[in-house]
Design a protein around this motif. Structure first.
Motif, PDB file in Angstrom:
ATOM      1  N   LYS A 141       0.806  -1.220   0.000  1.00 27.55           N
ATOM      2  CA  LYS A 141       0.000   0.000   0.000  1.00 27.55           C
ATOM      3  C   LYS A 141       0.839   1.270   0.000  1.00 27.55           C
ATOM      4  O   LYS A 141       0.336   2.340  -0.330  1.00 27.55           O
ATOM      5  CB  LYS A 141      -0.930   0.006   1.218  1.00 27.55           C
ATOM      6  N   ALA A 142       2.110   1.177   0.389  1.00 28.25           N
ATOM      7  CA  ALA A 142       2.940   2.384   0.472  1.00 28.25           C
ATOM      8  C   ALA A 142       4.273   2.149  -0.232  1.00 28.25           C
ATOM      9  O   ALA A 142       5.337   2.152   0.400  1.00 28.25           O
ATOM     10  CB  ALA A 142       3.162   2.778   1.927  1.00 28.25           C
ATOM     11  N   PRO A 143       4.258   1.901  -1.550  1.00 26.13           N
ATOM     12  CA  PRO A 143       5.508   1.591  -2.260  1.00 26.13           C
ATOM     13  C   PRO A 143       6.422   2.809  -2.363  1.00 26.13           C
ATOM     14  O   PRO A 143       5.972   3.958  -2.315  1.00 26.13           O
ATOM     15  CB  PRO A 143       5.022   1.147  -3.641  1.00 26.13           C
ATOM     16  N   VAL A 144       7.712   2.541  -2.530  1.00 22.55           N
ATOM     17  CA  VAL A 144       8.682   3.617  -2.721  1.00 22.55           C
ATOM     18  C   VAL A 144       8.798   3.939  -4.209  1.00 22.55           C
ATOM     19  O   VAL A 144       8.535   3.096  -5.068  1.00 22.55           O
ATOM     20  CB  VAL A 144      10.071   3.217  -2.176  1.00 22.55           C
ATOM     21  N   GLU A 145       9.187   5.154  -4.503  1.00 16.69           N
ATOM     22  CA  GLU A 145       9.444   5.550  -5.886  1.00 16.69           C
ATOM     23  C   GLU A 145      10.825   5.043  -6.312  1.00 16.69           C
ATOM     24  O   GLU A 145      11.765   5.051  -5.503  1.00 16.69           O
ATOM     25  CB  GLU A 145       9.385   7.061  -6.035  1.00 16.69           C
ATOM     26  N   PRO A 146      10.973   4.575  -7.541  1.00 15.06           N
ATOM     27  CA  PRO A 146      12.295   4.118  -7.990  1.00 15.06           C
ATOM     28  C   PRO A 146      13.355   5.200  -7.841  1.00 15.06           C
ATOM     29  O   PRO A 146      13.084   6.394  -8.015  1.00 15.06           O
ATOM     30  CB  PRO A 146      12.056   3.764  -9.464  1.00 15.06           C
ATOM     31  N   ALA A 147      14.550   4.786  -7.484  1.00 13.23           N
ATOM     32  CA  ALA A 147      15.652   5.730  -7.280  1.00 13.23           C
ATOM     33  C   ALA A 147      16.115   6.301  -8.615  1.00 13.23           C
ATOM     34  O   ALA A 147      15.978   5.685  -9.670  1.00 13.23           O
ATOM     35  CB  ALA A 147      16.815   5.020  -6.590  1.00 13.23           C
ATOM     36  N   HIS A 148      16.692   7.490  -8.555  1.00 12.57           N
ATOM     37  CA  HIS A 148      17.268   8.147  -9.728  1.00 12.57           C
ATOM     38  C   HIS A 148      18.782   7.988  -9.700  1.00 12.57           C
ATOM     39  O   HIS A 148      19.405   7.951  -8.636  1.00 12.57           O
ATOM     40  CB  HIS A 148      16.915   9.633  -9.758  1.00 12.57           C
ATOM     41  N   THR A 149      19.377   7.912 -10.879  1.00 13.75           N
ATOM     42  CA  THR A 149      20.832   7.878 -10.965  1.00 13.75           C
ATOM     43  C   THR A 149      21.382   9.258 -10.603  1.00 13.75           C
ATOM     44  O   THR A 149      20.663  10.257 -10.560  1.00 13.75           O
ATOM     45  CB  THR A 149      21.298   7.501 -12.369  1.00 13.75           C
ATOM     46  N   MET A 150      22.682   9.298 -10.366  1.00 10.02           N
ATOM     47  CA  MET A 150      23.303  10.571 -10.033  1.00 10.02           C
ATOM     48  C   MET A 150      23.161  11.564 -11.184  1.00 10.02           C
ATOM     49  O   MET A 150      22.889  12.747 -10.970  1.00 10.02           O
ATOM     50  CB  MET A 150      24.780  10.367  -9.701  1.00 10.02           C
ATOM     51  N   ALA A 151      23.322  11.065 -12.413  1.00 10.59           N
ATOM     52  CA  ALA A 151      23.187  11.954 -13.570  1.00 10.59           C
ATOM     53  C   ALA A 151      21.786  12.538 -13.643  1.00 10.59           C
ATOM     54  O   ALA A 151      21.604  13.725 -13.944  1.00 10.59           O
ATOM     55  CB  ALA A 151      23.517  11.203 -14.854  1.00 10.59           C
ATOM     56  N   GLU A 152      20.787  11.718 -13.352  1.00 10.79           N
ATOM     57  CA  GLU A 152      19.403  12.207 -13.393  1.00 10.79           C
ATOM     58  C   GLU A 152      19.143  13.226 -12.294  1.00 10.79           C
ATOM     59  O   GLU A 152      18.450  14.216 -12.508  1.00 10.79           O
ATOM     60  CB  GLU A 152      18.436  11.022 -13.263  1.00 10.79           C
ATOM     61  N   ARG A 153      19.716  12.982 -11.126  1.00 12.20           N
ATOM     62  CA  ARG A 153      19.514  13.947 -10.037  1.00 12.20           C
ATOM     63  C   ARG A 153      20.192  15.275 -10.347  1.00 12.20           C
ATOM     64  O   ARG A 153      19.650  16.345 -10.084  1.00 12.20           O
ATOM     65  CB  ARG A 153      20.059  13.376  -8.724  1.00 12.20           C
ATOM     66  N   LEU A 154      21.387  15.206 -10.915  1.00 12.44           N
ATOM     67  CA  LEU A 154      22.099  16.450 -11.247  1.00 12.44           C
ATOM     68  C   LEU A 154      21.432  17.184 -12.396  1.00 12.44           C
ATOM     69  O   LEU A 154      21.626  18.397 -12.551  1.00 12.44           O
ATOM     70  CB  LEU A 154      23.548  16.126 -11.606  1.00 12.44           C
ATOM     71  N   ALA A 155      20.665  16.452 -13.212  1.00 12.84           N
ATOM     72  CA  ALA A 155      19.991  17.089 -14.347  1.00 12.84           C
ATOM     73  C   ALA A 155      18.655  17.706 -13.962  1.00 12.84           C
ATOM     74  O   ALA A 155      17.988  18.292 -14.817  1.00 12.84           O
ATOM     75  CB  ALA A 155      19.783  16.061 -15.463  1.00 12.84           C
TER      76      ALA A 155
END
Length: 900
Positions: A567-581
């Protein structure tokens, strides 16, 4: 019999973790000293027990085997047996001997361990393959007796007999840990132990109560990996001391992706080279092949360099030159890079070691430092590996060669590299123990065998302590209950695993004893046992599965039926490149203007400079102002550019001093003689400018190709109206708005009325003149010729000459109709050259002059933006990596998403 408790584990990893857990518990209870837990794998304990019985004299020396075959040794003996059995078979060359040996080895193990009966009691079940395998098995056993060796499964039976009949000391109690199912052979062992008074128990690993597990579905396997890592990150945020596991059925396929995202999320600092081997909070149960470690891959490449000394693939040697793991990789790095560039330019795709040495000495003789590389190459070239040797002798020679070539490099090696070198030494030692099985073999086979051994040997750097997050396969068991577990990849095609009965044994015989992989029922029962263990491994368990694999729709594993959704799933993690973008984390700076061209600064590049600027200004800036360029790709013979240059030379030799009248007047014999003369002179002219001589047989074929191509083109040109060739390959130097442009006019024809036709030869498949009507002319060479280089003459037509064996035609634009066959005049090309923009022929020439000047002024102003009409236009961009198109695309997508 002694009273010490022994724990027999299913895997070495579990045994190590149990010992660590025991030590941790003893320390937590305040003990300063304690007896370590005796936790071993079953095979480790039995081998030690059997050795003890031999030392006690309970097993006569003549009854003990000279050698117990390891997996590699057993496979080699199977290969040799099968090769001998197939020697008289006319289709012997078509058989996959390595594959047959692997299948036969597995079938033999199933008969020993699982009591699969494929013999005389069930002859009606035997297939032709089974009968053939039984003949191979008899020959294999005979070979074992002759060599006085024993395979592992047969040795296990001997060890059971040792337990049953000899009075070797045994513990009072044995605990079994991590065994999800036992083979009949193992059951016989446990029965023998119990007959000797040993109590056989199960070591408790899990929780008494099953967890309330939940399931969650994601789009694909990558999203699952990202979600599992995000879940682990959240667990650590809530409880920094948490002990977790991510369980993956197909760990081998997903290991690399999981490792990358784990580093991005849990250890972003590991991106820095100084922290590359920092201790991680996670550890994989599955390592990677030793042969894939960069240091070991270079060692194998150096060995292949000797065995392939006359047919070295240049790309493989380029990889060697770029490696830090041999010779003076740091002090001579710059000169090695220069040697790489020279090698690509001067040598073919396949070369021999003497060529490498000559070129290296030449570069060394130009005042650059390359002495240690030259010395190490000389040592490699001096290695004489002709003839045959035993593996032990080859092993010593391999070690000597690596030392003489400066392996593993001049810098200090790291902890992981040290462990890899230790594993390499063990692999060499294993290889040296193959004398009995292989006899004497040539160097090529020795290197191949060693490389295969390294590919099969799994290398995993030792983790510091017991990492908090274990990434493991489904068969791995934990030493103690965890805080939480994520099990991914729970799709029905992967779990339960599909049945895969051995093809050399009757399927019914395998099903009858419940052998692994024999049928879907066995696989389902096995998967259910694993599932039950997992449910007791932690109080919190998440099972995940994927909706798709590419375009294929997937379904969840049947073992998840009835399990509630999370009922409370986590969102998939982002890569470092995606976070910096992410737009919020970025500062946008408009930096598309480079320093303007200074007074007196020379910017050269010919038509290529203006072409690159028109297509993408950043391309022109990086390539022509900063001088960046791609290294050449070596080829054996001629590449497409060389073939084009050769064709230009041949056409120049034919047309100089000739025109259409001379061509029309030639009969077939005269034309063929003129063709042959042009080809001979053109090829000789081309060869004078080459650094390396082309083989005679290759030149003969190339001359035939050119004669055919030239004959087809001249036949096409016979259809033209009268002309005279005024210029061929004329060099022209221009100044366009202060930008120096050096050009070569392929050909200029004069018509009878004095007007000029400007021609540029093209041999490629795609030729277009559409950009001539645009403001940014991406094919500027002919417009430069017509509007600037020949501004004093009257231009009748401007066109490409497409000279190919499959197509001969002119592509371009003419002033008046019927100037050239197949070329539209201005009035006929109004779809491209609109009348409001191009009312007459002079307006076309003026448009070219104006647009070319504008592009030149852009260069002078320093315009260097990454902008282009289509990425397809960058197909031949030498500096494409510098444009960083993937990052740019990702930024645009993020910005669009934030505004959407």
């Amino acid at each position: 019999m002694n009273g010490e408790t022994l724990v027999l584990c299913s895997t070495p990893r579990l045994a190590r973790n149990l010992r660590l857990a025991h030590s941790r518990d003893q320390a937590a209870q305040g003990f300063k000293q304690w007896r370590p837990l005796q936790a071993l794998t079953l095979n480790q304990w039995l081998d030690a027990l059997y050795t003890q019985a031999q030392l006690m004299g309970l097993i006569p020396a003549e009854h003990a085997p000279r050698l117990v075959l390891g997996p590699t040794q057993e496979r080699i003996l199977w290969e040799r047996t099968i090769e001998s059995e197939l020697a008289e078979n006319p289709a012997e060359a078509l058989f996959d001997r390595a594959g047959l040996a692997a299948a036969a080895m597995e079938a033999h193990r199933l008969m020993q361990e699982w009591s699969v009966d494929a013999g005389t009691d069930h002859t009606h079940e035997q297939t032709q393959e089974t009968r053939q395998f039984l003949r191979w098995r008899n020959a294999f056993r005979a070979a074992c007796r002759k060599l006085e060796v024993q395979d592992v499964a047969s040795q296990f039976d001997a060890q059971i007999e040792c337990v049953r009949h000899f009075s070797v000391p045994l513990p009072a109690c044995i605990h079994l840990a991590g065994f999800d199912r036992n083979t009949p052979q193992e059951k016989r062992l446990f029965a023998a132990l119990q007959q000797r008074g040993v109590e056989v128990l199960t070591w408790p690993l899990g929780l008494p109560q099953a967890a309330d597990a939940v399931q969650i579905a994601y789009d694909d396997a990558e999203a699952e990996c990202r979600a599992a890592v995000a879940w682990a990150h959240t667990q650590f945020a809530n409880n920094p001391e948490a002990r977790l596991a991510i369980v993956v059925p197909e760990l081998g396929a997903l290991r690399a992706g999981l490792s990358a995202i784990l580093d991005d999320v849990l250890h972003p600092e590991s991106l820095q080279p100084a922290h590359a081997e920092m201790p991680r909070r996670y550890d994989f149960s599955l390592g990677t092949p030793l042969a894939t470690h960069p240091m070991i891959a270079i060692a194998l490449s150096l060995l292949r360099l000797v065995t392939q000394r006359y047919r070295i693939a240049q790309p493989e040697f380029c990889t060697l030159l770029a490696s830090v793991y041999w010779s003076a990789s740091e002090s001579e790095a710059d000169t090695r890079a220069r040697l790489d560039a020279e090698m690509r330019r001067k040598l073919g795709a396949t070369l021999h070691i003497e060529q490498l040495l000559r070129l290296a000495r030449q570069v060394q003789g130009e005042g650059t430092s390359l002495s240690r590389l030259v010395l190490h190459l000389e040592n490699v070239a001096a290695a004489d590996w002709r003839g045959r040797n035993a593996p032990s002798a080859w092993s010593a020679q391999f070690s000597a060669l690596l030392k003489a070539s400066g392996w593993p490099g001049e810098r200090s090696i790291s902890s992981h590299e040290y462990q890899a070198r230790q594993s390499w030494s063990e692999a060499l030692a294993d290889f040296a123990r193959l004398d009995l099985l292989l006899g004497t073999i040539p160097a090529t086979e020795a290197v191949s065998r060693l490389a295969r051994l390294c590919q099969e040997r799994i290398f995993q750097p030792e983790a510091v302590g017991e990492p908090q997050l274990q990434v493991m396969g489904m068969l791995e068991a934990q030493s103690a209950p965890l805080d939480a577990v994520w099990v991914m990849g729970m799709n029905d095609h992967a779990w339960p695993p599909p049945a895969r009965p051995n093809p050399l044994l009757p399927a019914e015989a395998q099903r009858r004893v419940g052998a692994p992989n024999s049928c879907s029922r066995v696989q389902a029962e096995f998967a259910q046992a694993i599932h039950a263990r997992l449910l007791h491994s932690a109080p919190e368990i998440v099972f995940s599965w994927s909706h798709k694999d590419g375009e294929r729709e997937l379904r969840p594993s049947p073992l998840l039926a009835g399990m509630p959704e999370w009922k409370a799933p986590v969102e998939p993690a982002h890569t470092m490149a995606e976070r910096l973008a992410q737009p919020a984390s970025m500062q946008h700076i408009d930096d598309h203007i480079a320093p303007p061209v200074a007074e007196g600064e020379k910017v050269r590049g010919g038509a290529g400079l203006l072409k690159a600027q028109a297509i993408c200004p950043a391309w022109a800036y990086y390539r022509y102002r900063l001088g960046a360029r791609a290294l050449e790709e070596p080829v054996d013979g001629l590449d497409s550019m060389d073939r084009g240059t050769l064709l230009h030379a041949v056409l120049q030799c034919f047309w100089q001093g000739r025109g259409s009248a001379a061509l029309q007047a030639m009969d077939e014999a005269t034309l063929q003689a003129a063709l042959l003369d042009a080809v001979e002179r053109g090829v000789a002219q081309f060869c004078q400018n080459q650094d390396k001589a082309l083989p005679e047989h290759f030149l003969a074929l190339e001359k035939q190709r050119l004669q055919f191509l030239l004959a087809a083109w001249l036949e096409f040109e016979r259809g033209r109206s009268s002309f005279t060739v005024e210029e061929c390959e004329r060099k022209v130097a221009l100044n366009i708005e202060g930008i120096a442009v050096d050009l070569t006019l392929d050909r200029v024809d004069a018509l009878d009325d004095g007007r000029l036709v400007v021609i540029d030869y093209k041999t490629g498949g795609t030729v277009s003149h559409k950009s001539w009507a645009e403001t940014r002319i991406s094919e500027p060479q002919l417009p430069i010729y017509a509007a600037l280089a020949l501004a004093d003459g009257e231009i009748a037509a401007v066109c490409f000459a497409k000279v190919r064996a499959d197509e001969q035609r002119f592509i371009g634009i003419a002033h008046l109709p019927e100037t050239l066959p197949g070329v539209d005049c201005l009035e006929e090309a109004r779809k491209l050259f609109l009348e409001e923009t191009f009312p007459d022929w002079p307006s076309v020439l003026n448009h070219w002059k104006t647009c070319l000047a504008a592009i030149a002024n852009e260069i002078k102003a320093g315009e260097a933006a990454v902008k282009f009409a289509s990425e397809d236009d960058l197909a031949y961009c030498e500096v494409k990596p510098l444009l960083r198109l993937p990052e740019r695309k990702l930024q645009f997508e993020r910005e669009a998403g934030s505004h959407g």
